[in-house]
Design a protein around this motif. Structure first.
Motif, short mmCIF file in Angstrom:
data_model
loop_
_atom_site.label_atom_id
_atom_site.label_comp_id
_atom_site.label_asym_id
_atom_site.label_seq_id
_atom_site.Cartn_x
_atom_site.Cartn_y
_atom_site.Cartn_z
N LEU A 198 0.84 -1.19 0.00
CA LEU A 198 0.00 0.00 0.00
C LEU A 198 0.88 1.24 0.00
O LEU A 198 1.97 1.25 0.57
CB LEU A 198 -0.93 -0.01 1.21
N SER A 199 0.38 2.31 -0.64
CA SER A 199 1.18 3.53 -0.78
C SER A 199 0.31 4.75 -0.47
O SER A 199 -0.89 4.64 -0.26
CB SER A 199 1.74 3.61 -2.20
N GLY A 200 0.96 5.89 -0.46
CA GLY A 200 0.26 7.14 -0.20
C GLY A 200 0.20 7.44 1.29
O GLY A 200 0.88 6.81 2.10
N ASN A 201 -0.61 8.41 1.63
CA ASN A 201 -0.77 8.83 3.02
C ASN A 201 -1.86 8.02 3.71
O ASN A 201 -2.77 7.51 3.05
CB ASN A 201 -1.15 10.31 3.08
N VAL A 202 -1.77 7.96 5.02
CA VAL A 202 -2.83 7.34 5.81
C VAL A 202 -3.98 8.35 5.88
O VAL A 202 -3.76 9.48 6.33
CB VAL A 202 -2.35 6.99 7.23
N PRO A 203 -5.18 7.98 5.45
CA PRO A 203 -6.27 8.95 5.48
C PRO A 203 -6.63 9.35 6.91
O PRO A 203 -6.78 8.50 7.78
CB PRO A 203 -7.44 8.24 4.81
N ILE A 204 -6.77 10.64 7.11
CA ILE A 204 -7.13 11.15 8.43
C ILE A 204 -8.52 10.67 8.83
O ILE A 204 -8.86 10.65 10.01
CB ILE A 204 -7.02 12.69 8.47
N LEU A 235 3.83 3.40 2.81
CA LEU A 235 3.12 4.61 3.20
C LEU A 235 4.10 5.74 3.43
O LEU A 235 5.23 5.51 3.88
CB LEU A 235 2.29 4.34 4.46
N THR A 236 3.68 6.95 3.12
CA THR A 236 4.55 8.11 3.25
C THR A 236 3.79 9.24 3.94
O THR A 236 2.58 9.15 4.17
CB THR A 236 5.02 8.60 1.87
N GLY A 237 4.52 10.30 4.22
CA GLY A 237 3.88 11.49 4.75
C GLY A 237 4.26 11.75 6.19
O GLY A 237 4.78 10.89 6.89
N ASP A 238 3.99 12.96 6.61
CA ASP A 238 4.23 13.37 7.99
C ASP A 238 2.93 13.16 8.75
O ASP A 238 1.94 13.84 8.52
CB ASP A 238 4.64 14.84 8.02
N VAL A 239 2.93 12.19 9.62
CA VAL A 239 1.71 11.83 10.33
C VAL A 239 1.93 11.97 11.83
O VAL A 239 2.90 11.44 12.36
CB VAL A 239 1.30 10.37 10.01
#
Length: 184
Positions: A110-116, A134-138
């Motif tokens: 799975l890729s992209g950001n974790v949905p808020i 998964l990527t992004g600042d979470v």
């Protein structure tokens, strides 16, 4: 098949793809097909299974994205599709599954950001998103403002993060050595 409530076929030698007709099994509350050799796409028709509470598809060979329609199975409390080859983002519609207490999407691609929108879960107990791409600042602690929340494990850009106790918001990073992610 509206009268069938539970179907458990885990740990067999079953293979092939799941038929789209599975969506017509509207009375089904529990479906366990883990530890087989199913392939292909996860049928979006699973979203129309209005009574489905437990869906366990762990350790198969599914190689599609998670259908957005899964968010329509609003009674779903336990979704385990870990150990497959699922790709793409986690659909924001997963946030519609407010009764979700256990979500295991780990060990996929799975890729992209974790949905808020996952913060819409009213009683999350165990969430594992590790070993993906998964990527992004979470800010994990901002996701679950719920005293019942027990455990989340996620992997963001090669850093595995665990929140062990939501009330204390302890975060322990560890290197991810098993996710096979391509790109920058």
């Amino acid at each position: 098949m509206t009268s069938l409530k539970r179907l458990t076929l885990g740990s067999n030698l079953l293979y092939g793809s799941l038929p789209t007709a599975i969506g017509s099994w509207t009375g089904l509350e529990l479906l366990v097909l883990s530890f087989n050799d199913f392939t292909g796409a996860l049928p979006s028709q699973i979203g129309s299974m209005s009574n489905l509470t437990y869906l366990l598809l762990t350790e198969n060979q599914f190689n599609s994205s998670i259908p957005e329609d899964f968010g329509l199975a609003t009674n779903l409390r336990d979704l385990r599709v870990n150990g497959n080859q699922l790709t793409g983002p986690i659909p924001t519609q997963m946030g519609l599954l407010t009764e979700m207490s256990r979500l295991q999407l780990n060990d996929n691609k799975l890729s992209g950001n974790v949905p808020i929108h996952l913060r819409n879960f009213t009683n999350p107990q165990y969430i594992d998103l590790s070993n993906n791409c998964l990527t992004g600042d979470v800010q994990l602690c901002d996701y679950f403002d719920n005293p019942w929340f027990d455990f989340i494990q996620a992997d963001f850009g090669g850093i595995r993060t665990k929140v062990i106790n939501k009330t204390e918001c302890n975060i322990a990073p560890a290197l991810n050595e098993s996710a096979q992610c391509s790109g920058p």
